[in-house]
Design a protein around this motif. Structure first.
Motif, PDB file in Angstrom:
ATOM      1  N   CYS A   1      10.760 -54.678 -84.655  1.00 57.22           N
ATOM      2  CA  CYS A   1      10.827 -53.524 -84.616  1.00 57.22           C
ATOM      3  C   CYS A   1      11.997 -52.551 -83.944  1.00 57.22           C
ATOM      4  CB  CYS A   1      10.174 -54.445 -83.250  1.00 57.22           C
ATOM      5  SG  CYS A   1       9.175 -55.744 -83.005  1.00 57.22           S
ATOM      6  N   VAL A   2      12.942 -53.154 -83.184  1.00 51.22           N
ATOM      7  CA  VAL A   2      13.556 -51.783 -82.734  1.00 51.22           C
ATOM      8  C   VAL A   2      14.344 -50.581 -84.031  1.00 51.22           C
ATOM      9  CG1 VAL A   2      16.318 -51.185 -82.358  1.00 51.22           C
ATOM     10  CG2 VAL A   2      14.920 -52.685 -81.064  1.00 51.22           C
ATOM     11  N   LEU A   3      14.379 -51.723 -85.757  1.00 51.23           N
ATOM     12  CA  LEU A   3      15.085 -50.627 -87.294  1.00 51.23           C
ATOM     13  C   LEU A   3      13.611 -49.065 -87.175  1.00 51.23           C
ATOM     14  CD1 LEU A   3      17.183 -52.924 -88.971  1.00 51.23           C
ATOM     15  CD2 LEU A   3      17.945 -50.542 -87.513  1.00 51.23           C
ATOM     16  N   LEU A   4      12.058 -50.306 -86.883  1.00 55.91           N
ATOM     17  CA  LEU A   4      11.189 -49.554 -87.639  1.00 55.91           C
ATOM     18  C   LEU A   4      10.838 -48.866 -86.470  1.00 55.91           C
ATOM     19  CD1 LEU A   4       8.774 -52.686 -88.475  1.00 55.91           C
ATOM     20  CD2 LEU A   4       9.606 -50.725 -90.278  1.00 55.91           C
ATOM     21  N   ASN A   5      10.699 -48.715 -85.393  1.00 55.29           N
ATOM     22  CA  ASN A   5      10.900 -47.856 -84.178  1.00 55.29           C
ATOM     23  C   ASN A   5      11.714 -46.325 -84.456  1.00 55.29           C
ATOM     24  OD1 ASN A   5       8.248 -47.836 -82.696  1.00 55.29           O
ATOM     25  ND2 ASN A   5       9.342 -49.003 -81.281  1.00 55.29           N
TER      26      ASN A   5
ATOM     27  N   VAL B   1       9.286 -43.081 -84.720  1.00 55.33           N
ATOM     28  CA  VAL B   1       9.493 -42.186 -83.537  1.00 55.33           C
ATOM     29  C   VAL B   1       9.285 -40.619 -83.619  1.00 55.33           C
ATOM     30  CG1 VAL B   1      10.829 -41.428 -81.612  1.00 55.33           C
ATOM     31  CG2 VAL B   1      11.445 -43.302 -82.954  1.00 55.33           C
ATOM     32  N   ASP B   2       7.318 -41.080 -83.023  1.00 54.80           N
ATOM     33  CA  ASP B   2       6.705 -39.655 -82.693  1.00 54.80           C
ATOM     34  C   ASP B   2       6.367 -39.489 -81.931  1.00 54.80           C
ATOM     35  OD1 ASP B   2       6.701 -37.337 -84.192  1.00 54.80           O
ATOM     36  OD2 ASP B   2       5.445 -38.271 -85.699  1.00 54.80           O
ATOM     37  N   ASP B   3       6.181 -39.007 -80.816  1.00 50.97           N
ATOM     38  CA  ASP B   3       5.327 -39.199 -79.958  1.00 50.97           C
ATOM     39  C   ASP B   3       3.842 -39.512 -79.534  1.00 50.97           C
ATOM     40  OD1 ASP B   3       6.912 -36.158 -78.370  1.00 50.97           O
ATOM     41  OD2 ASP B   3       7.731 -38.046 -77.815  1.00 50.97           O
ATOM     42  N   GLY B   4       3.325 -40.257 -79.021  1.00 49.30           N
ATOM     43  CA  GLY B   4       2.030 -40.908 -79.116  1.00 49.30           C
ATOM     44  C   GLY B   4       2.090 -41.547 -80.720  1.00 49.30           C
TER      45      GLY B   4
ATOM     46  N   LEU C   1       1.889 -46.383 -84.380  1.00 57.72           N
ATOM     47  CA  LEU C   1       2.730 -47.345 -84.958  1.00 57.72           C
ATOM     48  C   LEU C   1       3.973 -47.329 -84.007  1.00 57.72           C
ATOM     49  CD1 LEU C   1       3.638 -49.890 -86.850  1.00 57.72           C
ATOM     50  CD2 LEU C   1       4.693 -47.666 -88.379  1.00 57.72           C
ATOM     51  N   HIS C   2       4.321 -46.898 -83.421  1.00 58.72           N
ATOM     52  CA  HIS C   2       5.665 -46.497 -83.000  1.00 58.72           C
ATOM     53  C   HIS C   2       5.231 -47.195 -81.560  1.00 58.72           C
ATOM     54  CE1 HIS C   2       8.848 -45.128 -79.964  1.00 58.72           C
ATOM     55  NE2 HIS C   2       7.484 -44.842 -78.848  1.00 58.72           N
ATOM     56  N   GLN C   3       4.177 -47.287 -81.012  1.00 57.47           N
ATOM     57  CA  GLN C   3       3.195 -47.775 -79.907  1.00 57.47           C
ATOM     58  C   GLN C   3       3.000 -49.394 -79.820  1.00 57.47           C
ATOM     59  OE1 GLN C   3      -0.395 -45.628 -78.491  1.00 57.47           O
ATOM     60  NE2 GLN C   3       0.689 -44.685 -77.501  1.00 57.47           N
ATOM     61  N   TRP C   4       2.580 -49.960 -81.307  1.00 57.66           N
ATOM     62  CA  TRP C   4       2.062 -51.113 -81.140  1.00 57.66           C
ATOM     63  C   TRP C   4       3.732 -51.809 -81.658  1.00 57.66           C
ATOM     64  CZ3 TRP C   4      -1.480 -53.664 -80.024  1.00 57.66           C
ATOM     65  CH2 TRP C   4      -2.582 -52.956 -79.758  1.00 57.66           C
ATOM     66  N   LEU C   5       4.802 -51.364 -81.624  1.00 62.16           N
ATOM     67  CA  LEU C   5       5.915 -51.938 -82.550  1.00 62.16           C
ATOM     68  C   LEU C   5       6.925 -52.482 -81.090  1.00 62.16           C
ATOM     69  CD1 LEU C   5       7.040 -50.230 -85.226  1.00 62.16           C
ATOM     70  CD2 LEU C   5       7.144 -52.476 -85.213  1.00 62.16           C
ATOM     71  N   GLY C   6       6.768 -50.782 -79.668  1.00 61.43           N
ATOM     72  CA  GLY C   6       7.055 -51.556 -78.440  1.00 61.43           C
ATOM     73  C   GLY C   6       6.279 -52.592 -77.894  1.00 61.43           C
ATOM     74  N   TYR C   7       5.059 -52.176 -78.089  1.00 61.28           N
ATOM     75  CA  TYR C   7       4.620 -53.802 -77.638  1.00 61.28           C
ATOM     76  C   TYR C   7       4.612 -55.248 -78.479  1.00 61.28           C
ATOM     77  CZ  TYR C   7       1.102 -49.784 -75.792  1.00 61.28           C
ATOM     78  OH  TYR C   7       0.533 -48.942 -75.004  1.00 61.28           O
ATOM     79  N   ALA C   8       4.791 -54.550 -79.405  1.00 66.18           N
ATOM     80  CA  ALA C   8       5.816 -56.315 -80.196  1.00 66.18           C
ATOM     81  C   ALA C   8       6.608 -56.537 -79.753  1.00 66.18           C
ATOM     82  CB  ALA C   8       5.034 -56.273 -81.646  1.00 66.18           C
ATOM     83  N   ALA C   9       7.682 -55.539 -78.955  1.00 70.70           N
ATOM     84  CA  ALA C   9       8.934 -55.707 -78.874  1.00 70.70           C
ATOM     85  C   ALA C   9       9.247 -56.870 -77.676  1.00 70.70           C
ATOM     86  CB  ALA C   9       9.825 -54.679 -78.948  1.00 70.70           C
TER      87      ALA C   9
END
Length: 175
Positions: free
Chosen positions: A24-28, A32-35, A38-46
């Motif tokens: 999750c951290v590596l993929l994020n 990383v792009d505002d909004g 994929l970034h949001q869902w990876l953050g929620y998954a983490a």
């Protein structure tokens, strides 16, 4: 008196949690792009992974439980003194400094998840301070992860254990 050369330490849930969080951290880092969804869902998954790990820290097997490696001030001071004195201690689970890092990383991921989620709420929509906080936490996470990885390698050599292999196989070996 015989010495134990290896012991099963990390259960499958701990290992799957660890490597899933790494992913999750590596993929994020790459998305990383505002909004960006994929970034949001990876953050929620983490954050969800950390939630599961916290529960497992109370009900899981011995070395998964926080009580097994909770870094009290006395344990930390004793461990640091031993390291500085050249007498490394062996810990089948996390050593006290490793435990501090575990708790710091778990807290950081939860704070990132919380601040990211808060940005989706009407109450905080467009709040620059919250965006800055979220980005700042993300910037701190990377050096923490780097320190964690470097310390794993260094402490593995000092304690004469194969720490990375143990997080893959679940078996901690002394050599």
């Amino acid at each position: 008196m015989s010495t134990v050369a290896s012991r099963r330490v990390w259960d499958p849930l701990v290992r799957v949690f660890h490597w899933s969080l790494v992913a999750c951290v590596l993929l994020n880092l790459l998305v990383v792009d505002d909004g960006e969804d994929l970034h949001q869902w990876l953050g929620y998954a983490a954050a969800a992974l950390v939630g599961v790990r916290v529960v497992w820290g109370f009900i899981g097997p011995r070395h998964a439980r926080f009580a097994d490696f909770f870094p009290t001030p006395r344990r930390v001071v004793h461990h640091v003194r031993a390291l500085l004195g050249g007498a490394s201690e062996h810990h089948w689970g996390h050593n006290p400094l490793g435990a501090l890092m575990v708790f710091a990383l778990l807290a950081m991921v939860l704070m990132l998840g919380l601040t990211g989620w808060m940005q989706t709420l009407d109450l905080f929509w467009g709040e620059e301070w919250l965006q800055d906080l979220h980005e700042g936490l993300g910037e701190w996470l990377l050096p923490m992860v780097g320190l964690h990885a470097a310390a794993t390698i260094v402490m593995g050599r000092i304690e004469r254990t194969r720490l990375v292999k143990a997080m893959v196989t679940g078996v901690k070996e002394r050599y």
